[in-house]
Design a protein around this motif. Sequence first.
Motif, PDB file in Angstrom:
ATOM      1  N   ASP A  59     -20.262 -23.456  11.451  1.00  0.00           N
ATOM      2  CA  ASP A  59     -21.689 -22.874  11.183  1.00  0.00           C
ATOM      3  C   ASP A  59     -22.251 -24.391  11.839  1.00  0.00           C
ATOM      4  OD1 ASP A  59     -21.281 -20.756  10.847  1.00  0.00           O
ATOM      5  OD2 ASP A  59     -21.740 -20.871   8.825  1.00  0.00           O
ATOM      6  N   ASP A  79     -21.597 -25.039  15.354  1.00  0.00           N
ATOM      7  CA  ASP A  79     -22.204 -24.077  16.144  1.00  0.00           C
ATOM      8  C   ASP A  79     -23.484 -24.582  16.373  1.00  0.00           C
ATOM      9  OD1 ASP A  79     -19.623 -22.623  16.662  1.00  0.00           O
ATOM     10  OD2 ASP A  79     -20.540 -20.792  15.352  1.00  0.00           O
ATOM     11  N   ASN A  80     -24.584 -25.082  15.754  1.00  0.00           N
ATOM     12  CA  ASN A  80     -25.387 -25.849  14.941  1.00  0.00           C
ATOM     13  C   ASN A  80     -25.913 -26.944  15.861  1.00  0.00           C
ATOM     14  OD1 ASN A  80     -26.554 -23.558  13.603  1.00  0.00           O
ATOM     15  ND2 ASN A  80     -26.034 -24.601  12.151  1.00  0.00           N
ATOM     16  N   LYS A  87     -25.006 -25.340  19.970  1.00  0.00           N
ATOM     17  CA  LYS A  87     -26.121 -24.582  20.063  1.00  0.00           C
ATOM     18  C   LYS A  87     -27.634 -26.027  20.481  1.00  0.00           C
ATOM     19  CE  LYS A  87     -25.899 -20.480  18.150  1.00  0.00           C
ATOM     20  NZ  LYS A  87     -26.277 -19.443  17.142  1.00  0.00           N
ATOM     21  N   SER A  88     -27.720 -27.323  19.973  1.00  0.00           N
ATOM     22  CA  SER A  88     -28.785 -28.342  20.308  1.00  0.00           C
ATOM     23  C   SER A  88     -28.188 -29.022  21.308  1.00  0.00           C
ATOM     24  CB  SER A  88     -29.229 -28.992  18.822  1.00  0.00           C
ATOM     25  OG  SER A  88     -28.104 -29.245  18.229  1.00  0.00           O
TER      26      SER A  88
END
Length: 438
Positions: free
Chosen positions: A338, A341-342, A345-346
């Motif tokens: 997680d 992935d975060n 994404k940013s």
Amino acid sequence: MAKSGNVPASSGGGFAELRSRLLFVLLAIVVYRIGAHVPVPGIDSGQLAVLFNANGGTILGMFNMFSGGALERMSVFALGIMPYISASIIMQLMTVVSPSLEQLKKEGEAGRRKITQYTRYATLVLAVIQAVGMSVGLVGGGAAQGSATFYLITVSTFVAGAMFLMWLGEQVTEKGIGNGISLIIFAGIVASLPQIISNASTAANNGNSSVNGALSLLGMGLLALITVAFVVFIERGQRRIKVTYPRRQVGNKMYAGQNSYLPMKVNMAGVIPAIFAQSILLFMGSVAQWLSNSNRFHWMNTVSEALKPGATLYVLLFTAAVVFFCFFYTALVFNPKDVADNLKKSGAFLPGIRPGEQTARYVDKVMTRLTLFGAAYIAFVSLLPQLLAALTGVSVQLGGTSVLIVVVVVMDFMSQVQAQLMSNQYESVMKKANLKGH
């Protein structure tokens, strides 16, 4: 002069809110301590003392410590906050196993409220089960008469006390400062300190001169301060992983890339592994001790002796259990995938590491090393009083797990107070800035 006169007025309102929160916490602790001395009717106090002395060193001792002596007195708060803690841990585990609960957890505030409601229901069920078991144990130990009226009154009182403490802890969290459940456990442990210090003083002076006894107490006090400083140092320790954000263009302006850090605590699991490990081993030792009283299971006496705190087998099993629960609980609360992935994404990345799978593997590698060190630290601090007792012969009733809980709760409480003070100072600065604008 006019400007300086505005500062106390603006900051006074903020300090008034902080003062009211602190007073609410103090009032809640006073209510808890009063309730811990209100006994349940129909229990023979003399036989109860005999029953507790016969089960010394079992899991009852740990629960009695967390309840601040309420279990030993069989007060209305005899169950303490343990049913709520057990229910919370069960719900955390269920959010990983059950897809529906996991989805609720991701729904934000509404989902958290629903999980909190389920936790309360689970607390009620566990409180009823423990209250019935405790009532049966009191009757079996000869501390009470097993009438229907006694069972009804005792079970109802124990359950009501446990649910009231759950409500009180939630109120402290909402209207006070810090985590209310942790503060209730903290108050229970601290309430036992005077008796623990008195017993340690008696044990240190037993068979020694007054000078040697004073030196022993001074050495124990100095060691306690060093242990507290060590716990604070480790609990504040972090592994900061550098995170880079690329350059970005907004309109006609180009903004340079920025660097940030991903903080990872050394002890991500907190005191949960120590509580779990100690509870399981003490429960196993308690069952072995109770079964050894029967002629059929007299061989369980050997198992009971091997599982006593301080024994070699106990130390080995406790260390293994702490390591297991540290990795298990950290895996529940921290997911490297997680995090990766975060970051992806940013648009952020770790220098020298590709986003995605490689970032997740790197974060997992760092977390594994930190967790291993954190597990060794928890096991060392938890077993330190027993190791000292084996070396010096002076037994200290305050366990390392209790020291961990007290220090961690105090650190969290102080950080909450500092955050409240910073918020008040920020509001004061904003008010003065608005006045200047006028």
